[in-house]
Design a protein around this motif. Structure first.
Motif, PDB file in Angstrom:
ATOM      1  N   GLU A   1      -4.789   0.787   3.199  1.00  0.00           N
ATOM      2  CA  GLU A   1      -4.506  -0.359   4.084  1.00  0.00           C
ATOM      3  C   GLU A   1      -4.617   0.051   5.540  1.00  0.00           C
ATOM      4  O   GLU A   1      -5.067  -0.709   6.385  1.00  0.00           O
ATOM      5  CB  GLU A   1      -3.099  -0.889   3.777  1.00  0.00           C
ATOM      6  N   GLU A   2      -4.158   1.277   5.850  1.00  0.00           N
ATOM      7  CA  GLU A   2      -3.970   1.641   7.258  1.00  0.00           C
ATOM      8  C   GLU A   2      -5.261   1.925   8.024  1.00  0.00           C
ATOM      9  O   GLU A   2      -5.305   1.786   9.241  1.00  0.00           O
ATOM     10  CB  GLU A   2      -3.049   2.872   7.367  1.00  0.00           C
TER      11      GLU A   2
ATOM     12  N   HIS B   1      -1.610  -6.771   7.182  1.00  0.00           N
ATOM     13  CA  HIS B   1      -1.176  -6.506   5.805  1.00  0.00           C
ATOM     14  C   HIS B   1      -2.285  -6.857   4.820  1.00  0.00           C
ATOM     15  O   HIS B   1      -3.125  -7.706   5.110  1.00  0.00           O
ATOM     16  CB  HIS B   1       0.068  -7.332   5.483  1.00  0.00           C
TER      17      HIS B   1
ATOM     18  N   ASP C   1       6.770   1.786   5.345  1.00  0.00           N
ATOM     19  CA  ASP C   1       5.601   0.941   5.603  1.00  0.00           C
ATOM     20  C   ASP C   1       4.662   0.991   4.394  1.00  0.00           C
ATOM     21  O   ASP C   1       4.048   2.021   4.133  1.00  0.00           O
ATOM     22  CB  ASP C   1       4.901   1.453   6.873  1.00  0.00           C
ATOM     23  N   GLY C   2       4.581  -0.106   3.670  1.00  0.00           N
ATOM     24  CA  GLY C   2       3.710  -0.173   2.503  1.00  0.00           C
ATOM     25  C   GLY C   2       4.417   0.243   1.229  1.00  0.00           C
ATOM     26  O   GLY C   2       4.592  -0.557   0.301  1.00  0.00           O
TER      27      GLY C   2
ATOM     28  N   HIS D   1       7.542  -6.440   2.791  1.00  0.00           N
ATOM     29  CA  HIS D   1       7.163  -5.402   3.751  1.00  0.00           C
ATOM     30  C   HIS D   1       8.251  -5.292   4.808  1.00  0.00           C
ATOM     31  O   HIS D   1       8.937  -6.275   5.090  1.00  0.00           O
ATOM     32  CB  HIS D   1       5.827  -5.774   4.420  1.00  0.00           C
TER      33      HIS D   1
ATOM     34  N   HIS E   1       0.822  -1.222   0.000  1.00  0.00           N
ATOM     35  CA  HIS E   1       0.000   0.000   0.000  1.00  0.00           C
ATOM     36  C   HIS E   1       0.849   1.262   0.000  1.00  0.00           C
ATOM     37  O   HIS E   1       2.038   1.222   0.355  1.00  0.00           O
ATOM     38  CB  HIS E   1      -0.910   0.007   1.239  1.00  0.00           C
TER      39      HIS E   1
HETATM   40 MN    MN Z   1       1.926  -1.698   6.027  1.00  0.00          MN
END
Ligand code: MN
Ligand code: GLV
Ligand code: MN
Length: 404
Positions: A122-123, A352, A88-89, A185, A77
């Motif tokens: 995603e978050e 995830h 992150d992502g 990731h 993401h």
């Molecule tokens: Mn993530």
């Protein structure tokens, strides 16, 4: 082969979007102009990699190359938590595009379809409800979910419409089962660093349950109300929050977090009349999550009753824990061992998109070492050396899956 300078340049380019110079954090939330700028860049990168690019019914960005009956999908993401980190992502998306571009440049022949996806939200930062794109691909996003609102009362459905997406068509985002889903990731924990290893293989992903609790008491004058005559919603909520921590310390490796709190009226000289807070509860075992949930709600009710407070709650999201496919784990292990590193296995405590793709495909995840295990924080860091190793392993594993 993999060009690490290109990966680094693209990470930096996307991370100029939504950057807060004061905090050093990234703020890219779904259906915003920042997210759209990131989508535009990712679309360009996918095209440079030789992929055709489409946007599905929920707004997932999908790059595609190759032809065949079977599909191998890579993805992650591009949205962030509030003041999130640089990797992150985003790293999973940029490294997957690098794999595709290297395949084109090396003219690797394969008879399958390769897709790279940048998933929508995603978050869960904006709507308190995440994994929106991967849920839609799994066919599990409903029109009811789209009624969830952000802090300004804008629903997911309305946000979609402002980006020309039709809420009535979300079912079109569901995919047919595919041959494999693979996600790179950052680890976001300290396991790999402690083991002195750049990469690890995920065996399973803990499922998050998100609850929202509302405590109502009596809004009264802070000066005129004696200490033994109060119905203070905030002290009630505080007692519950501390009890959650005590309770869950007995159930490690399960975890529970209260990360968001809203106090009304939030005045210095007013006894808080209402508090709304969230609980994020996770374990790898679905039944244990349900048991801890019941224990927490019972405890909260007991405290509310004793303090003459009203307790109500609602579920924001419940995601099933997911197991990684043993054959993909083996394939990752073979590529890691080829590079003279041991295959190290670990569980993901973080959620995830792979959790939902596991409903449509054998799923695998490759973790990359995080410095000090820090994530969801501007200090999040993974070295370019580790990223290069991980991207090579993602490439080798993708080639193995594409040419199997
Ligand atoms: Mn993530
Ligand atoms: C996503 O980062 C999550 O695990 O909540
Ligand atoms: Mn995250």
């Amino acid at each position: 082969m993999i060009q690490i300078e290109r990966v680094s340049k693209r990470l930096n380019e996307v991370n100029r979007i939504g950057f807060d110079a004061e905090t050093g954090g990234l703020n890219r939330f779904s259906f915003t102009k920042e997210e759209q700028q990131a989508i535009d860049l990712v679309t360009q990168y996918m095209q440079q990699a030789g992929m055709s690019v489409s946007i599905d019914a929920i707004g997932n960005v999908i790059g595609q190359m190759g032809q065949g009956e079977e599909t191998i999908m890579l993805g992650s993401h591009i949205d962030t938590v509030p003041d999130g980190g640089r990797f992150d992502g985003l790293l999973g998306v940029i490294s997957a595009i690098e794999v595709a571009q290297s395949l084109s440049e090396n003219q690797v022949a394969f008879n399958k379809v390769l897709k790279v996806v940048a998933f929508k939200d995603e978050e869960g930062t904006r709507f308190g409800f995440g994994l929106i794109g991967s849920k839609a691909m799994a066919g599990l996003l409903t029109e009811e979910h789209l009624q969830m609102t952000d802090a300004d009362g804008v629903s997911i459905a309305e946000a979609m419409q402002s980006f020309d997406l039709s809420p009535a068509r979300i079912k079109e985002a569901e995919i047919q089962p595919i041959a494999a889903y693979l996600e790179l990731h950052i680890e976001q924990g300290k396991v790999l660093e402690s083991a002195g290893l750049p990469v690890g293989i995920v065996t399973g992903i803990a499922g998050p349950l998100w609850l929202e609790l509302t405590i109502e008491g009596l809004r009264e004058h802070a000066g005129a109300t004696p200490m033994d005559m109060r119905q203070d919603a905030l002290t009630g909520a505080s007692e519950i929050i501390v009890e959650i921590e005590k309770m869950m310390q007995q159930h490690m490796p399960a975890v529970a977090t209260v990360g968001k709190l809203h106090v009304e009226p939030n005045g210095v000289n007013v006894i808080p009349g209402k508090v709304v807070f969230t609980i994020d509860l996770r374990d790898i075992d679905e039944q244990l999550i349900a048991k801890y949930e019941q224990n927490i709600l019972q405890m909260a009710q007991t405290i509310a009753d004793r303090r003459q407070l009203k307790l109500t709650y609602r579920e924001l999201q419940r995601v099933k824990p997911a197991q990684a496919d043993p054959a993909i784990q083996q394939c990752l292990a073979a590529q890691i061992e080829k590079r003279d590193m041991p295959a190290h296995y670990l569980v993901s405590g973080a959620g995830h998109d792979a959790m939902f793709l596991a409903q449509k495909a054998p799923m695998g995840m490759l973790f990359v070492r995080s410095k000090d295990g820090i994530s969801h924080n501007p200090l999040e860091y993974t070295s370019l050396e580790d990223i290069e190793i991980a991207t090579h392993i993602l490439y080798d594993t993708t080639v193995a899956l594409l040419t199997k």
